[in-house]
Design an enzyme around this catalytic site. Structure first.
Site, mmCIF file in Angstrom:
data_model
loop_
_atom_site.group_PDB
_atom_site.id
_atom_site.type_symbol
_atom_site.label_atom_id
_atom_site.label_comp_id
_atom_site.label_asym_id
_atom_site.label_seq_id
_atom_site.Cartn_x
_atom_site.Cartn_y
_atom_site.Cartn_z
ATOM 1 N N ARG A 163 0.810 -1.209 0.000
ATOM 2 C CA ARG A 163 0.000 0.000 0.000
ATOM 3 C C ARG A 163 0.852 1.272 0.000
ATOM 4 O O ARG A 163 0.412 2.328 -0.412
ATOM 5 C CB ARG A 163 -0.988 0.001 1.135
ATOM 6 C CG ARG A 163 -0.368 -0.127 2.522
ATOM 7 C CD ARG A 163 -1.419 -0.167 3.565
ATOM 8 N NE ARG A 163 -2.457 0.799 3.312
ATOM 9 C CZ ARG A 163 -2.320 2.111 3.460
ATOM 10 N NH1 ARG A 163 -1.168 2.596 3.847
ATOM 11 N NH2 ARG A 163 -3.306 2.934 3.201
ATOM 12 N N ARG A 207 -6.975 2.139 6.745
ATOM 13 C CA ARG A 207 -5.868 2.878 6.106
ATOM 14 C C ARG A 207 -6.384 3.840 5.019
ATOM 15 O O ARG A 207 -5.999 3.750 3.860
ATOM 16 C CB ARG A 207 -4.841 1.911 5.519
ATOM 17 C CG ARG A 207 -4.402 0.769 6.405
ATOM 18 C CD ARG A 207 -3.554 1.177 7.588
ATOM 19 N NE ARG A 207 -2.244 1.674 7.250
ATOM 20 C CZ ARG A 207 -1.147 0.922 7.130
ATOM 21 N NH1 ARG A 207 -1.248 -0.380 7.265
ATOM 22 N NH2 ARG A 207 0.021 1.452 6.860
ATOM 23 N N PRO A 208 -7.327 4.730 5.317
ATOM 24 C CA PRO A 208 -7.818 5.676 4.298
ATOM 25 C C PRO A 208 -6.721 6.680 3.897
ATOM 26 O O PRO A 208 -5.692 6.780 4.577
ATOM 27 C CB PRO A 208 -8.956 6.394 5.007
ATOM 28 C CG PRO A 208 -8.661 6.277 6.446
ATOM 29 C CD PRO A 208 -7.944 4.981 6.630
ATOM 30 N N ILE A 209 -6.927 7.396 2.800
ATOM 31 C CA ILE A 209 -5.906 8.354 2.340
ATOM 32 C C ILE A 209 -6.500 9.735 2.038
ATOM 33 O O ILE A 209 -5.961 10.502 1.222
ATOM 34 C CB ILE A 209 -5.174 7.833 1.073
ATOM 35 C CG1 ILE A 209 -6.178 7.551 -0.053
ATOM 36 C CG2 ILE A 209 -4.332 6.611 1.388
ATOM 37 C CD1 ILE A 209 -5.522 7.375 -1.406
ATOM 38 N N GLN A 259 -6.422 12.382 3.673
ATOM 39 C CA GLN A 259 -5.515 13.493 3.989
ATOM 40 C C GLN A 259 -4.562 13.757 2.816
ATOM 41 O O GLN A 259 -4.249 14.903 2.506
ATOM 42 C CB GLN A 259 -4.701 13.186 5.257
ATOM 43 C CG GLN A 259 -5.543 12.956 6.501
ATOM 44 C CD GLN A 259 -6.414 14.163 6.850
ATOM 45 O OE1 GLN A 259 -5.936 15.299 6.886
ATOM 46 N NE2 GLN A 259 -7.700 13.933 7.059
ATOM 47 N N ASP A 279 4.549 0.546 15.724
ATOM 48 C CA ASP A 279 5.206 -0.603 15.079
ATOM 49 C C ASP A 279 5.994 -1.445 16.074
ATOM 50 O O ASP A 279 6.497 -2.498 15.721
ATOM 51 C CB ASP A 279 6.152 -0.130 13.966
ATOM 52 C CG ASP A 279 5.384 0.432 12.806
ATOM 53 O OD1 ASP A 279 5.995 1.057 11.930
ATOM 54 O OD2 ASP A 279 4.150 0.262 12.778
ATOM 55 N N ARG A 286 8.387 -8.931 4.275
ATOM 56 C CA ARG A 286 8.103 -7.586 3.761
ATOM 57 C C ARG A 286 8.964 -6.546 4.459
ATOM 58 O O ARG A 286 9.342 -5.543 3.887
ATOM 59 C CB ARG A 286 6.617 -7.250 3.981
ATOM 60 C CG ARG A 286 5.662 -7.932 3.036
ATOM 61 C CD ARG A 286 4.303 -7.282 3.134
ATOM 62 N NE ARG A 286 4.480 -5.846 3.146
ATOM 63 C CZ ARG A 286 3.673 -5.011 3.824
ATOM 64 N NH1 ARG A 286 2.667 -5.471 4.525
ATOM 65 N NH2 ARG A 286 3.873 -3.718 3.788
HETATM 66 C C1 EPZ Z 1 3.303 4.575 8.120
HETATM 67 O O1 EPZ Z 1 2.078 4.120 7.586
HETATM 68 C C2 EPZ Z 1 4.206 3.359 8.167
HETATM 69 N N1 EPZ Z 1 4.409 2.850 6.800
HETATM 70 C C3 EPZ Z 1 3.569 2.300 9.062
HETATM 71 O O2 EPZ Z 1 4.479 1.203 9.134
HETATM 72 C C4 EPZ Z 1 3.382 2.862 10.461
HETATM 73 O O3 EPZ Z 1 2.763 1.909 11.264
HETATM 74 C C5 EPZ Z 1 2.521 4.134 10.363
HETATM 75 O O4 EPZ Z 1 3.131 5.082 9.455
HETATM 76 C C6 EPZ Z 1 2.345 4.812 11.723
HETATM 77 O O5 EPZ Z 1 3.611 5.143 12.252
HETATM 78 C C7 EPZ Z 1 5.265 3.490 5.984
HETATM 79 O O6 EPZ Z 1 5.895 4.482 6.344
HETATM 80 C C8 EPZ Z 1 5.457 2.894 4.614
HETATM 81 P P1 EPZ Z 1 -0.419 6.934 8.839
HETATM 82 P P2 EPZ Z 1 0.969 5.206 7.115
HETATM 83 O O7 EPZ Z 1 -0.943 7.539 7.576
HETATM 84 O O8 EPZ Z 1 1.607 6.430 6.598
HETATM 85 C C9 EPZ Z 1 -5.039 7.229 9.731
HETATM 86 C C10 EPZ Z 1 5.137 -1.003 8.884
HETATM 87 O O9 EPZ Z 1 4.978 -1.929 9.649
HETATM 88 N N2 EPZ Z 1 -5.120 7.982 8.467
HETATM 89 O O10 EPZ Z 1 0.502 7.721 9.680
HETATM 90 O O11 EPZ Z 1 -0.004 4.495 6.240
HETATM 91 C C11 EPZ Z 1 -4.660 5.782 9.502
HETATM 92 O O12 EPZ Z 1 -5.806 5.023 9.201
HETATM 93 C C12 EPZ Z 1 4.033 -0.023 8.580
HETATM 94 O O13 EPZ Z 1 6.198 -0.737 8.294
HETATM 95 C C13 EPZ Z 1 -6.351 8.533 8.093
HETATM 96 O O14 EPZ Z 1 -7.359 8.382 8.794
HETATM 97 O O15 EPZ Z 1 0.271 5.540 8.498
HETATM 98 C C14 EPZ Z 1 -4.032 5.387 10.813
HETATM 99 O O16 EPZ Z 1 -5.052 5.030 11.714
HETATM 100 C C15 EPZ Z 1 2.745 -0.538 9.141
HETATM 101 N N3 EPZ Z 1 -6.432 9.232 6.923
HETATM 102 C C16 EPZ Z 1 -3.352 6.676 11.274
HETATM 103 O O17 EPZ Z 1 -3.948 7.742 10.519
HETATM 104 C C17 EPZ Z 1 -5.335 9.410 6.104
HETATM 105 O O18 EPZ Z 1 -5.479 10.081 5.063
HETATM 106 C C18 EPZ Z 1 -1.859 6.724 11.023
HETATM 107 O O19 EPZ Z 1 -1.681 6.429 9.666
HETATM 108 C C19 EPZ Z 1 -4.100 8.848 6.505
HETATM 109 C C20 EPZ Z 1 -4.008 8.146 7.685
#
Ligand code: EPZ
Length: 419
Positions: A92, A121-123, A125, A304, A396
């Site tokens: 993703r 994991r919505p996007i 933002q 993590d 991974r």
């Molecule tokens: C990054 O994921 C990491 N992945 C994740 O590591 C890590 O767990 C996570 O940050 C939190 O530290 C990478 O960097 C490739 P977020 P990311 O957007 O960016 C919500 C691993 O094991 N959210 O900071 O996808 C989301 O649902 C992985 O290597 C929204 O609601 O995480 C989550 O609950 C797993 N809307 C929270 O924010 C959005 O538009 C944090 O997500 C974006 C996110």
């Protein structure tokens, strides 16, 4: 599909060198889309996720060589601006090509990353921020279709400090016209690492590590050579391994400054920890004290590391509460740990962990990257044999971790899946 077999009971002792950080390498590799030319990155970990982003860029027309942890890529002839479903569903974080594609090609077609085991994991933002920069965004047939005649700097307030959201928007803004202020950003070390590479490429970014990042758009960038920072989560996993097996490990090529909250918590459990500039010596000290933990965005306790720390608490000498505040479903490992004898009760985003004197080896199933590491830790202290299925989750994000644990004295090996 391989499996991992572990016989518990061996304390881990010796020295280990940490690999490069997956979550720094992924955005930095995506950033090569921003300008044509040959980039070389050192200390890139040999992981399935790196192979996945390599496939995405190869499909776009990049030329890539990756061996001996050196990742070399030429993005001079990018002819496509698409990250198709078959790649994005595997990883993703491929969504990280969206911002750079828009900045350079003014177009992007990226498959919507589905949810995964740990959450939806919505996007939104990412997409709201790109719209604010002037992109036209439509969602159709499971894809994000984005285009922009020109990206213009503006002020963007994130609703929450999303890591890849911050990275995507930072990369989209580096070539935009004018200044962009990104507020309420994530502050992870991997974001600082990306900003350092972007600035080396000629970008003008400041404020990284604080809650507001300022990006002054520039006219052009140039390819660079850089080295990937160490993986703080792999480092933390080895630290927990020493603490839980009552062993002593010297961890080389790591960044203790990226793990302050985890180090504080592990010291409270009783572990002896000595930090130098690029190394950590940790010695287990049983019985293990029970310590409460709340996962938070950096610099809080890393989500993590939640599963790994929970295993340590499952054999501690008391009762602890572990609160998961970042993802809505990151307790999947709990049911597998219970099968090994752990006494854990979940209530909403809290896991109540009552330490037990001993875990027992069992056949278990990995469900997500960090949960699979926690099952290895549990297997190393459980009585008897543990067989972990679906270890592709492990591959991974960990570079040959069973070999590293074996060299530290663990009785662990990778075997073909049982029929
Ligand atoms: C990054 O994921 C990491 N992945 C994740 O590591 C890590 O767990 C996570 O940050 C939190 O530290 C990478 O960097 C490739 P977020 P990311 O957007 O960016 C919500 C691993 O094991 N959210 O900071 O996808 C989301 O649902 C992985 O290597 C929204 O609601 O995480 C989550 O609950 C797993 N809307 C929270 O924010 C959005 O538009 C944090 O997500 C974006 C996110």
């Amino acid at each position: 599909m391989d499996e991992i077999l572990i016989n518990g009971g061996n304390p881990l002792n010796g020295e280990v060198t940490v690999s490069g950080a997956k979550n720094a390498a992924l955005p930095i590799i995506a950033a090569t889309i921003l300008v044509g030319g040959r980039f070389t990155f050192h200390n890139v970990p040999a992981l399935k996720d790196i192979e996945s982003i390599q496939e995405v860029l190869l499909d776009m027309g990049a030329e890539v060589e990756f061996h001996d942890n050196i990742f070399s890529i030429d993005t001079g002839n990018l002819s496509h601006f698409e990250a198709p479903y078959e790649h994005v569903r595997k990883m993703r974080a491929s969504i990280l090509v969206l911002g750079p594609l828009l900045a350079r090609m003014k177009r992007a077609r990226v498959s919507l990353p589905g949810g995964c085991a740990i959450g939806a994991r919505p996007i939104e933002q990412h997409l709201n921020g790109l719209s604010r920069l002037g992109a036209e965004i439509t969602l159709a047939h499971g894809y994000v279709e984005a285009s922009a005649k020109k990206l213009r700097g503006t002020e963007i307030y994130l609703d929450l400090p999303t890591v890849t959201g911050t990275e995507n928007l930072m990369m989209a803004a580096v070539l935009a016209e004018g200044r962009t202020l990104l507020h309420n950003v994530a502050r992870e070390p991997e974001i600082t690492a990306l900003a350092d590479v972007l600035n080396l490429m000629g970008a003008d970014i400041s404020g990284v590590g604080s809650s507001t990042i300022t990006i002054n758009g520039v006219k052009e960038l140039h390819p660079v050579t850089a080295t990937i920072i160490p993986d703080r989560i792999e480092t933390g996993t080895f630290m927990v391994a020493a603490a839980i097996t009552n062993g002593e490990i010297l961890i080389h090529e790591c960044q203790p400054a990226h793990l302050k909250e985890l180090i504080l918590k592990l010291k409270k459990t009783g572990a002896d920890i000595e930090c130098r500039d690029k190394s950590i010596r940790i010695k287990g000290n049983h019985p293990i004290n029970s310590v409460d933990v709340k996962t938070m965005p950096y610099p809080g306790f890393p989500t993590d590391m939640q599963a790994q720390f929970m295993v340590l608490m499952s054999v501690a000498n008391g009762f602890s509460v572990i609160s998961e505040n970042v993802f809505e479903n990151r307790f999947i490992h709990v049911s597998e740990l219970r099968r090994m004898g752990a006494d854990i009760t979940i209530s909403g985003s809290h896991a109540m962990v009552r330490g037990v004197s001993e875990l027992s080896g069992a056949p278990v199933m990995a469900t997500d990257l960090r949960a699979s590491a926690s099952l290895i830790l549990a297997g190393m202290v459980a009585k008897g044999t543990t067989r972990i299925k679906r270890v592709y989750h492990l591959d991974r994000g960990y570079d040959a971790i069973e070999k590293k644990f074996s060299r530290l004295g663990a009785s662990i090996k990778r075997v073909p899946a049982q029929s």
